[in-house]
Enzyme design. Structure first.
Site, short mmCIF file in Angstrom:
data_model
loop_
_atom_site.label_atom_id
_atom_site.label_comp_id
_atom_site.label_asym_id
_atom_site.label_seq_id
_atom_site.Cartn_x
_atom_site.Cartn_y
_atom_site.Cartn_z
N ARG A 85 -6.40 99.12 19.01
CA ARG A 85 -5.24 98.43 19.58
C ARG A 85 -5.23 96.96 19.18
O ARG A 85 -4.18 96.34 19.14
CB ARG A 85 -5.28 98.52 21.12
CG ARG A 85 -4.93 99.88 21.67
CD ARG A 85 -5.19 99.95 23.17
NE ARG A 85 -4.43 98.99 23.92
CZ ARG A 85 -3.16 99.13 24.29
NH1 ARG A 85 -2.50 100.22 23.97
NH2 ARG A 85 -2.55 98.20 24.99
N ARG A 144 -7.95 89.55 12.20
CA ARG A 144 -7.16 88.76 11.23
C ARG A 144 -8.01 87.72 10.52
O ARG A 144 -8.84 87.06 11.18
CB ARG A 144 -6.02 88.02 11.94
CG ARG A 144 -5.04 88.94 12.62
CD ARG A 144 -3.68 88.27 12.73
NE ARG A 144 -2.83 89.10 13.58
CZ ARG A 144 -2.58 88.84 14.84
NH1 ARG A 144 -3.07 87.75 15.41
NH2 ARG A 144 -1.82 89.64 15.55
N ARG A 186 -8.50 104.75 35.67
CA ARG A 186 -9.00 103.47 36.16
C ARG A 186 -7.89 102.84 36.99
O ARG A 186 -6.69 102.99 36.69
CB ARG A 186 -9.34 102.52 35.01
CG ARG A 186 -10.46 103.00 34.14
CD ARG A 186 -11.78 103.09 34.85
NE ARG A 186 -12.44 101.80 35.00
CZ ARG A 186 -13.60 101.66 35.62
NH1 ARG A 186 -14.22 102.72 36.17
NH2 ARG A 186 -14.17 100.47 35.72
N ARG A 228 -10.58 89.72 33.63
CA ARG A 228 -9.73 88.64 33.15
C ARG A 228 -9.05 87.94 34.31
O ARG A 228 -9.01 88.46 35.44
CB ARG A 228 -8.68 89.15 32.16
CG ARG A 228 -7.79 90.23 32.70
CD ARG A 228 -6.83 90.77 31.62
NE ARG A 228 -6.02 91.85 32.14
CZ ARG A 228 -5.06 92.45 31.45
NH1 ARG A 228 -4.80 92.10 30.21
NH2 ARG A 228 -4.36 93.43 32.01
N GLU A 276 -8.86 89.88 37.91
CA GLU A 276 -8.68 91.34 37.80
C GLU A 276 -10.03 92.07 37.75
O GLU A 276 -10.91 91.71 36.96
CB GLU A 276 -7.90 91.58 36.50
CG GLU A 276 -7.32 92.93 36.34
CD GLU A 276 -6.34 92.94 35.15
OE1 GLU A 276 -5.49 92.03 35.02
OE2 GLU A 276 -6.45 93.88 34.35
N TYR A 298 -2.45 106.42 27.01
CA TYR A 298 -2.48 104.96 27.14
C TYR A 298 -1.29 104.44 26.32
O TYR A 298 -1.39 104.25 25.13
CB TYR A 298 -3.81 104.53 26.55
CG TYR A 298 -4.27 103.11 26.65
CD1 TYR A 298 -3.68 102.20 27.51
CD2 TYR A 298 -5.35 102.70 25.89
CE1 TYR A 298 -4.16 100.91 27.59
CE2 TYR A 298 -5.85 101.41 25.96
CZ TYR A 298 -5.24 100.52 26.81
OH TYR A 298 -5.73 99.25 26.87
N ASP A 328 1.96 101.92 25.36
CA ASP A 328 2.62 100.62 25.50
C ASP A 328 4.05 100.86 25.97
O ASP A 328 4.61 101.95 25.80
CB ASP A 328 2.62 99.89 24.16
CG ASP A 328 1.26 99.28 23.85
OD1 ASP A 328 0.52 98.98 24.80
OD2 ASP A 328 0.94 99.11 22.66
N1 UDP Z 1 -11.26 94.54 24.73
C1 UDP Z 1 -12.49 93.93 24.80
N2 UDP Z 1 -12.55 92.59 24.99
C2 UDP Z 1 -11.45 91.83 25.14
C3 UDP Z 1 -10.19 92.43 25.06
C4 UDP Z 1 -10.12 93.80 24.86
O1 UDP Z 1 -13.50 94.60 24.72
O2 UDP Z 1 -11.58 90.60 25.34
C5 UDP Z 1 -11.21 96.01 24.53
C6 UDP Z 1 -11.06 96.76 25.85
O3 UDP Z 1 -11.81 97.96 25.76
C7 UDP Z 1 -9.59 97.06 25.90
C8 UDP Z 1 -9.27 97.29 24.41
O4 UDP Z 1 -10.12 96.34 23.73
O5 UDP Z 1 -9.29 98.21 26.65
C9 UDP Z 1 -7.84 97.09 24.04
O6 UDP Z 1 -7.43 95.80 24.44
P1 UDP Z 1 -5.99 95.56 25.03
O7 UDP Z 1 -5.83 94.11 25.24
O8 UDP Z 1 -5.02 96.28 24.18
O9 UDP Z 1 -6.12 96.28 26.43
P2 UDP Z 1 -5.04 96.33 27.62
O10 UDP Z 1 -5.35 95.17 28.49
O11 UDP Z 1 -3.67 96.26 26.98
O12 UDP Z 1 -5.32 97.61 28.26
#
Ligand code: UDP
Length: 399
Positions: A172, A176, A248, A278, A299, A347, A349
């Site tokens: 996901r 870059r 979850r 976060r 969160e 999952y 979007d």
């Molecule tokens: N992820 C991580 N560290 C981060 C951000 C994301 O390990 O700082 C992993 C985590 O497993 C997450 C996945 O990358 O479920 C995809 O991130 P995304 O931001 O798409 O998750 P969302 O918050 O949209 O579920």
């Protein structure tokens, strides 16, 4: 036809609108006391800030039709999501980009140098099959970045080790070799000026749509309708009779401060020994507004119990058997279409949920529309074919 839509989230609202515009009569039942499901937004009475009550939702898509569709119902303000992450006492930029790489390794590499450097960091992916999150992360970003930014966060977020989660979850996020720190790659990105709940209210505002809030669906309600679109949890539809599917859920610890708390909308916390994943500072999700105070959500992710709101379906690399059994049961429910994140246990979007809802509604409409009598068809020279160019099928003729 009389149609029941279960759930007033995005999927349910889009289906209801499409069907209503095609002339069907739609009732939408929603168990919660508000519209818009988990993208529900509301103004916090104390600070005046628009709050994403179930966590930050940023609309992003490459699908022009979906983008145009949502723009019929809301004025989208341009918004670029830029996420920071706190890891091992330092702040970095996400998704992993040239800044993150240079800062993390203490280097000043240009893009091609960084790409070569990261290729050396990465494990040889060709040898492994890259089925798991961990395989994919080790191959793409190497052990140091994986362990710093992904391993702890993912264990907290999913309650499972990344070796048990599918590679698609890691994929996901882009990697870059430029200083572009936009969290998403999509062409269109924005947030509705008046929030998602207002947008969903407008989607549902149609004379053929009746919405009932605080109405828990039970299968006996389906009897009075020709068809049901169900966007609740797939296992819940069958009273979890084969056992519960795993989800979850999230808890939010709310705090209010003066001024600016963290300087950005979302700060991730990657370390495994910090309990939360976060912090969202909601006013930064609406940079076109100004507020003196600020509201933050810290969160916490945990396994959903039977009475919790399910957020994320947990799809594991090796455990698909139970889902398959529910999918088999679902396929036998001829008059029910399962839709959306919970109804299909994926999952998704927001843009994908909307695309799938539009497509599901149109398939239904095509199946049930009256085929115009042949003498009304335009002069196409294709007698015996309907106005979409396909052969007239038996099930399309409604007497
Ligand atoms: N992820 C991580 N560290 C981060 C951000 C994301 O390990 O700082 C992993 C985590 O497993 C997450 C996945 O990358 O479920 C995809 O991130 P995304 O931001 O798409 O998750 P969302 O918050 O949209 O579920």
């Amino acid at each position: 036809m009389q149609v029941l839509v279960v759930g007033a989230g995005l999927s349910g609202a889009v289906i209801a609108r499409e069907l209503a515009e095609a002339g069907h009569m739609v009732t939408v039942v929603e168990s919660r006391d508000h519209l818009a499901g988990n993208c529900h937004t509301e103004r916090d009475p104390e600070t005046g800030v628009m709050v994403h009550r179930y966590g930050p939702h940023i609309f992003h898509t490459d699908d022009v039709e979906v983008w145009n569709w949502v723009n019929r119902f809301a004025r989208f303000r341009h918004y670029v999501h830029r996420v920071k992450v706190t890891a091992r006492g330092r702040i970095y930029s996400l998704p992993v980009n040239l800044h993150t790489i240079n800062q993390f390794f203490g280097k000043t590499m240009r893009p091609d140098e960084a790409a070569q450097f990261m290729a050396r960091q990465g494990k040889d992916g060709a040898a492994s099959r890259l089925r798991s999150f961990e395989d994919q992360a080790l191959c793409s970003v190497g052990r140091d970045i994986y362990e710093t930014f992904f391993q702890g966060y993912t264990c907290k977020q999913w309650g499972r080790h990344p070796s048990r989660l599918p590679a698609s979850v890691f994929r996901r996020l882009p990697l870059r070799f430029s200083y572009d720190d936009n969290y998403f790659n999509h062409r269109f990105q924005g947030i509705p000026e008046e929030g998602y709940t207002e947008m969903v209210a407008r989607i549902l505002d149609h004379p053929h749509v009746t919405v009932i809030l605080r109405a828990r669906f039970s299968k006996k309600h389906a009897g009075g309708y020709d068809h049901v679109f169900y966007s609740g949890p797939l296992d819940g539809y069958f009273s979890c009779r084969l056992g519960p599917l795993a989800y979850r859920t999230l808890n939010f610890e709310v705090s209010i401060h003066k001024g600016d708390y963290q300087g950005c909308a979302v700060m991730n916390f990657a370390d495994g020994d910090v309990a939360w994943t976060r912090v969202t500072e909601h006013k930064h999700l609406a940079p076109w507004e100004s507020h003196e105070s600020t509201i933050c959500y810290r969160e916490f992710s945990r396994e959903a119990g039977p009475d919790d709101i399910p957020f994320y379906p947990i799809r594991l690399v090796r455990e698909k058997a139970l889902l398959k059994k529910y999918q088999t049961l679902a396929a036998r429910e001829g008059h029910v279409t399962f839709i959306g994140r919970l109804g299909t246990y994926r999952y998704l979007d927001m843009d994908v949920a909307i695309r799938e809802a539009i497509d599901a509604a149109r398939r239904f409409i095509r199946r049930h529309e009256r085929v115009r009598p042949l003498w009304n068809l335009p002069e196409t020279g294709l007698s015996g074919r309907d106005n979409r160019g396909g052969p007239v099928r038996e099930e399309e003729v409604v007497s």
